[in-house]
Design an enzyme around this catalytic site. Sequence first.
Site, PDB file in Angstrom:
ATOM      1  N   HIS A  98     -69.290  36.846 -64.897  1.00 19.12           N
ATOM      2  CA  HIS A  98     -68.325  36.271 -63.870  1.00 19.12           C
ATOM      3  C   HIS A  98     -68.646  36.594 -62.545  1.00 19.12           C
ATOM      4  O   HIS A  98     -68.783  37.787 -62.355  1.00 19.12           O
ATOM      5  CB  HIS A  98     -66.877  36.471 -64.271  1.00 19.12           C
ATOM      6  CG  HIS A  98     -65.919  36.023 -63.186  1.00 19.12           C
ATOM      7  ND1 HIS A  98     -65.236  36.760 -62.378  1.00 19.12           N
ATOM      8  CD2 HIS A  98     -65.721  34.927 -62.827  1.00 19.12           C
ATOM      9  CE1 HIS A  98     -64.547  36.174 -61.472  1.00 19.12           C
ATOM     10  NE2 HIS A  98     -64.572  34.845 -61.739  1.00 19.12           N
ATOM     11  N   SER A  99     -68.785  35.729 -61.611  1.00 19.35           N
ATOM     12  CA  SER A  99     -68.836  36.247 -60.291  1.00 19.35           C
ATOM     13  C   SER A  99     -70.218  36.860 -59.740  1.00 19.35           C
ATOM     14  O   SER A  99     -71.451  36.558 -60.328  1.00 19.35           O
ATOM     15  CB  SER A  99     -67.631  36.613 -59.718  1.00 19.35           C
ATOM     16  OG  SER A  99     -67.728  36.875 -58.369  1.00 19.35           O
ATOM     17  N   TYR A 100     -70.172  38.117 -59.258  1.00 23.50           N
ATOM     18  CA  TYR A 100     -71.206  39.016 -59.170  1.00 23.50           C
ATOM     19  C   TYR A 100     -71.569  39.289 -60.605  1.00 23.50           C
ATOM     20  O   TYR A 100     -73.118  39.607 -60.668  1.00 23.50           O
ATOM     21  CB  TYR A 100     -70.945  40.260 -58.381  1.00 23.50           C
ATOM     22  CG  TYR A 100     -71.670  41.221 -58.408  1.00 23.50           C
ATOM     23  CD1 TYR A 100     -72.956  41.271 -57.652  1.00 23.50           C
ATOM     24  CD2 TYR A 100     -71.556  42.530 -59.020  1.00 23.50           C
ATOM     25  CE1 TYR A 100     -73.829  42.337 -57.413  1.00 23.50           C
ATOM     26  CE2 TYR A 100     -72.557  43.618 -58.903  1.00 23.50           C
ATOM     27  CZ  TYR A 100     -73.694  43.265 -58.040  1.00 23.50           C
ATOM     28  OH  TYR A 100     -74.547  44.380 -58.388  1.00 23.50           O
TER      29      TYR A 100
END
Length: 270
Positions: A98-100
Amino acid sequence: MSHHRTRFLAVLGAVLAILLAAVTPAAASYPKGPKPTVVLVHGAWADGSSWSKVTSRLIDDGYQVRVPPNPLRNLTTDAATIRDFLSTLSGPIVLVGHSYGGAVITNAATGNPNVKALVYVDAFAPAAGEPIFPLAGADSALAVPPENVFDSVPYPGAPAGDVDLYLKHDTFVKSFASGMPRSQSEKLYPAQRPLTLSAGFTPSGTPAWTTIPSWYVLGTRDLIITPTAQNFMATRAHSAITRIPAGHLGLLTDPGPVTKVIEKATHTVR
């Protein structure tokens, strides 16, 4: 009479055994091997608890799930940390970021033959040489002067000029946690884990998505990594894209659809 009854019970037992074997989910879904282990990697300004709702659903569905901590210190070393963790697992792996965390799995899975599928959830999927911050999109809530969105905090042993970045209150509750009840985002804000400034500008290595099939959950209301930016990265990686009307924390606001995509990816593993 006793002989006939014994024979009848034996036949009945055999029939029931056949029926039970036929409806066993693991056998039906994975006739050629065990279910993959699902490894969930969290992003910046969060921790493993951000996967809690997805984790519980996967476990209820019979999956082995691991949620290792992402250090959030440097993309190269963060990926090495997850790569080392993956090396301790046997059997097929579906790796989710998720995300980074998407940038981390992009690097951590490269060269690991056990990783059979990648799943990106509102995530960065950088190409070789790309840092993450410029990939967030021109209209991202992060694409403004840093002092407007980050609280910078020194940390021991930091390279010259490096700092920990915390999201400012309004950026966190209004943009990072958009789509979530305000009362809930206010409770998440105090416990955010910072990302270093240098991690956001570390060039990515050889991307695993060039050799490993991938899926992408795209939040169409994401204010951190814009939908346009997500679509660019997902298309470039040849990911199977699922769009959901959610913000950046779709894994918390819409865990059902996110879990469904992860499980779909696991069913391709043979």
